[in-house]
Design a protein around this motif. Structure first.
Motif, PDB file in Angstrom:
ATOM      1  N   ASP A 136       0.594  -1.116   0.031  1.00  0.00           N
ATOM      2  CA  ASP A 136      -0.041   0.188   0.127  1.00  0.00           C
ATOM      3  C   ASP A 136       0.880   1.187   0.051  1.00  0.00           C
ATOM      4  O   ASP A 136       1.970   1.300   0.649  1.00  0.00           O
ATOM      5  N   CYS A 137       0.481   2.060  -0.757  1.00  0.00           N
ATOM      6  CA  CYS A 137       1.187   3.500  -1.001  1.00  0.00           C
ATOM      7  C   CYS A 137       0.239   4.573  -1.018  1.00  0.00           C
ATOM      8  O   CYS A 137      -0.950   4.624  -1.241  1.00  0.00           O
ATOM      9  N   LEU A 138       0.843   5.920  -0.561  1.00  0.00           N
ATOM     10  CA  LEU A 138       0.187   7.092  -0.676  1.00  0.00           C
ATOM     11  C   LEU A 138       1.216   7.894  -1.580  1.00  0.00           C
ATOM     12  O   LEU A 138       2.391   7.859  -1.661  1.00  0.00           O
ATOM     13  N   LEU A 139       0.607   8.693  -2.529  1.00  0.00           N
ATOM     14  CA  LEU A 139       1.156   9.535  -3.380  1.00  0.00           C
ATOM     15  C   LEU A 139       1.425  10.876  -2.496  1.00  0.00           C
ATOM     16  O   LEU A 139       0.331  11.369  -2.145  1.00  0.00           O
ATOM     17  N   GLN A 140       2.570  11.396  -2.639  1.00  0.00           N
ATOM     18  CA  GLN A 140       2.877  12.477  -2.065  1.00  0.00           C
ATOM     19  C   GLN A 140       2.720  13.566  -2.908  1.00  0.00           C
ATOM     20  O   GLN A 140       3.375  13.939  -3.980  1.00  0.00           O
ATOM     21  N   ILE A 141       1.762  14.715  -2.408  1.00  0.00           N
ATOM     22  CA  ILE A 141       1.602  15.852  -3.304  1.00  0.00           C
ATOM     23  C   ILE A 141       2.337  17.061  -2.684  1.00  0.00           C
ATOM     24  O   ILE A 141       2.289  17.409  -1.358  1.00  0.00           O
ATOM     25  N   HIS A 142       3.016  17.842  -3.463  1.00  0.00           N
ATOM     26  CA  HIS A 142       3.429  19.244  -2.820  1.00  0.00           C
ATOM     27  C   HIS A 142       2.594  20.317  -2.860  1.00  0.00           C
ATOM     28  O   HIS A 142       2.081  20.505  -3.891  1.00  0.00           O
ATOM     29  N   ILE A 143       2.299  20.543  -1.730  1.00  0.00           N
ATOM     30  CA  ILE A 143       1.238  21.511  -1.553  1.00  0.00           C
ATOM     31  C   ILE A 143       1.942  22.673  -0.399  1.00  0.00           C
ATOM     32  O   ILE A 143       1.234  23.991  -0.567  1.00  0.00           O
ATOM     33  N   ALA A 144       3.025  22.635  -0.139  1.00  0.00           N
ATOM     34  CA  ALA A 144       3.699  23.919   0.398  1.00  0.00           C
ATOM     35  C   ALA A 144       4.506  24.911  -0.301  1.00  0.00           C
ATOM     36  O   ALA A 144       4.743  24.561  -1.614  1.00  0.00           O
ATOM     37  N   GLU A 145       4.364  26.001   0.340  1.00  0.00           N
ATOM     38  CA  GLU A 145       5.210  27.284  -0.649  1.00  0.00           C
ATOM     39  C   GLU A 145       6.499  27.112  -0.296  1.00  0.00           C
ATOM     40  O   GLU A 145       7.163  28.191   0.167  1.00  0.00           O
ATOM     41  N   GLU A 146       7.232  26.107  -0.118  1.00  0.00           N
ATOM     42  CA  GLU A 146       8.617  25.667   0.290  1.00  0.00           C
ATOM     43  C   GLU A 146       9.209  24.908  -0.601  1.00  0.00           C
ATOM     44  O   GLU A 146       8.715  24.037  -1.095  1.00  0.00           O
ATOM     45  N   ASP A 147      10.543  25.070  -0.786  1.00  0.00           N
ATOM     46  CA  ASP A 147      11.147  24.253  -1.924  1.00  0.00           C
ATOM     47  C   ASP A 147      11.714  23.018  -1.336  1.00  0.00           C
ATOM     48  O   ASP A 147      12.092  22.035  -1.859  1.00  0.00           O
ATOM     49  N   THR A 148      11.605  23.049  -0.013  1.00  0.00           N
ATOM     50  CA  THR A 148      12.195  21.959   0.580  1.00  0.00           C
ATOM     51  C   THR A 148      11.603  20.704   0.754  1.00  0.00           C
ATOM     52  O   THR A 148      11.927  19.615   1.289  1.00  0.00           O
ATOM     53  N   LYS A 149      10.196  20.774   0.356  1.00  0.00           N
ATOM     54  CA  LYS A 149       9.422  19.736   0.608  1.00  0.00           C
ATOM     55  C   LYS A 149       9.352  18.731  -0.864  1.00  0.00           C
ATOM     56  O   LYS A 149       9.213  19.223  -1.611  1.00  0.00           O
ATOM     57  N   PHE A 150       9.191  17.506  -0.621  1.00  0.00           N
ATOM     58  CA  PHE A 150       9.256  16.663  -1.960  1.00  0.00           C
ATOM     59  C   PHE A 150       7.511  16.455  -2.238  1.00  0.00           C
ATOM     60  O   PHE A 150       6.783  17.049  -1.403  1.00  0.00           O
ATOM     61  N   GLY A 151       7.523  15.934  -3.457  1.00  0.00           N
ATOM     62  CA  GLY A 151       6.108  15.860  -3.970  1.00  0.00           C
ATOM     63  C   GLY A 151       5.903  16.043  -5.209  1.00  0.00           C
ATOM     64  O   GLY A 151       6.467  16.828  -6.015  1.00  0.00           O
ATOM     65  N   LEU A 152       4.880  15.391  -5.639  1.00  0.00           N
ATOM     66  CA  LEU A 152       4.216  15.663  -6.965  1.00  0.00           C
ATOM     67  C   LEU A 152       3.553  16.940  -7.277  1.00  0.00           C
ATOM     68  O   LEU A 152       2.725  17.241  -6.178  1.00  0.00           O
ATOM     69  N   ASP A 153       3.477  17.625  -8.171  1.00  0.00           N
ATOM     70  CA  ASP A 153       2.461  18.454  -8.701  1.00  0.00           C
ATOM     71  C   ASP A 153       1.199  17.792  -9.208  1.00  0.00           C
ATOM     72  O   ASP A 153       1.276  16.706  -9.792  1.00  0.00           O
ATOM     73  N   LYS A 154       0.413  18.532  -9.756  1.00  0.00           N
ATOM     74  CA  LYS A 154      -0.848  18.175  -9.956  1.00  0.00           C
ATOM     75  C   LYS A 154      -0.899  17.401 -11.364  1.00  0.00           C
ATOM     76  O   LYS A 154      -1.307  16.317 -11.786  1.00  0.00           O
ATOM     77  N   GLU A 155      -0.168  17.953 -12.112  1.00  0.00           N
ATOM     78  CA  GLU A 155       0.141  17.661 -13.614  1.00  0.00           C
ATOM     79  C   GLU A 155       0.836  16.068 -13.582  1.00  0.00           C
ATOM     80  O   GLU A 155       0.523  15.208 -14.358  1.00  0.00           O
ATOM     81  N   GLU A 156       1.940  16.088 -12.681  1.00  0.00           N
ATOM     82  CA  GLU A 156       2.475  14.593 -12.464  1.00  0.00           C
ATOM     83  C   GLU A 156       1.633  13.670 -12.044  1.00  0.00           C
ATOM     84  O   GLU A 156       1.629  12.555 -12.349  1.00  0.00           O
ATOM     85  N   LEU A 157       0.804  14.031 -11.086  1.00  0.00           N
ATOM     86  CA  LEU A 157      -0.186  13.385 -10.344  1.00  0.00           C
ATOM     87  C   LEU A 157      -0.998  12.633 -11.524  1.00  0.00           C
ATOM     88  O   LEU A 157      -1.249  11.301 -11.403  1.00  0.00           O
TER      89      LEU A 157
END
Length: 221
Positions: free
Chosen positions: A110-131
């Motif tokens: 089981d996996c969760l997709l991590q989405i980049h929602i923060a206004e910081e460059d330090t956080k990992f995650g997908l943007d909506k297009e990649e998702l």
């Protein structure tokens, strides 16, 4: 009762029944995990593969281990046989590696997709297009050893509660949008957002899984 079990009890009493509490035990000794375990708690989170694998080896086998940190592809093989949930899947390449390692140990992971929602460059995650590229892609349909069960996100580390709320709200909207669409290997039932500093806001905005460390185990040294 110990300080850890007191904190855990207070926290659980304040959370909705529908919300899963992941006790983040990173950098803490196995004895601290066992104090929490003794209260009946079973969901624990680690952010480093080496520490996760070591504790899983040493501690009771009915613990549900959550990998909450950034996961490198070459480390997936060390946790594939036992990990309960991988929170930070932030690329198709990583998803493919988890599927490959899941196949080797004959497990659906089981996996969760991590989405980049923060206004910081330090956080990992997908943007909506990649998702959406992942969800609508042929490659996801071919994967037999992973299951996407939700999304994860981290809000900006800021005192501005409105900003944090706005970021969590945007992730919940995305979660609902995917939930109402049909994709192979996707069952949207888990929204992992909220940590020690912002979990109350996250729950108000629809989170049903929170990752809490220092509010249970104390500040890390």
């Amino acid at each position: 009762m110990s300080e850890i079990s007191n904190h855990l009890s207070d926290l659980k009493g304040s959370l909705p029944e529908t919300c899963t509490l992941v006790a983040v035990s990173k950098t803490k000794p196995a004895s601290d995990v066992m104090e929490a375990y003794a209260t009946g708690h079973r969901d624990f989170g680690e952010n480093k593969v080496q520490e996760l694998a070591g504790k899983a080896e040493e501690l009771p086998k009915d613990i549900r281990w959550h990998m909450i940190g950034h996961l490198q592809r070459n480390k997936v093989k060390y946790i594939a046989s036992f990990v309960h949930l991988i929170h930070g899947v932030d690329s198709l390449k990583l998803l493919k590696e988890i599927d490959k390692q899941g196949q080797k140990v004959d497990r659906v992971i089981d996996c969760l997709l991590q989405i980049h929602i923060a206004e910081e460059d330090t956080k990992f995650g997908l943007d909506k297009e990649e998702l959406w590229d992942i969800l609508n892609g042929e490659e996801l349909r071919a994967m037999k050893n992973i299951r996407i069960i939700g999304l994860m996100g981290m809000a900006t580390n800021t005192e501005n509660e409105e900003q944090v709320r706005k970021e969590f709200r945007s992730l919940k909207a995305l979660f609902d949008e995917i939930k109402n669409s049909d994709h192979t290997n996707v069952q949207m039932n888990t929204l992992s957002m909220g940590m020690s500093g912002d979990y109350r806001i996250a729950i108000e905005e629809g989170s049903n899984m929170v990752r809490i460390g220092s509010a249970i185990f104390g500040i890390r040294s």
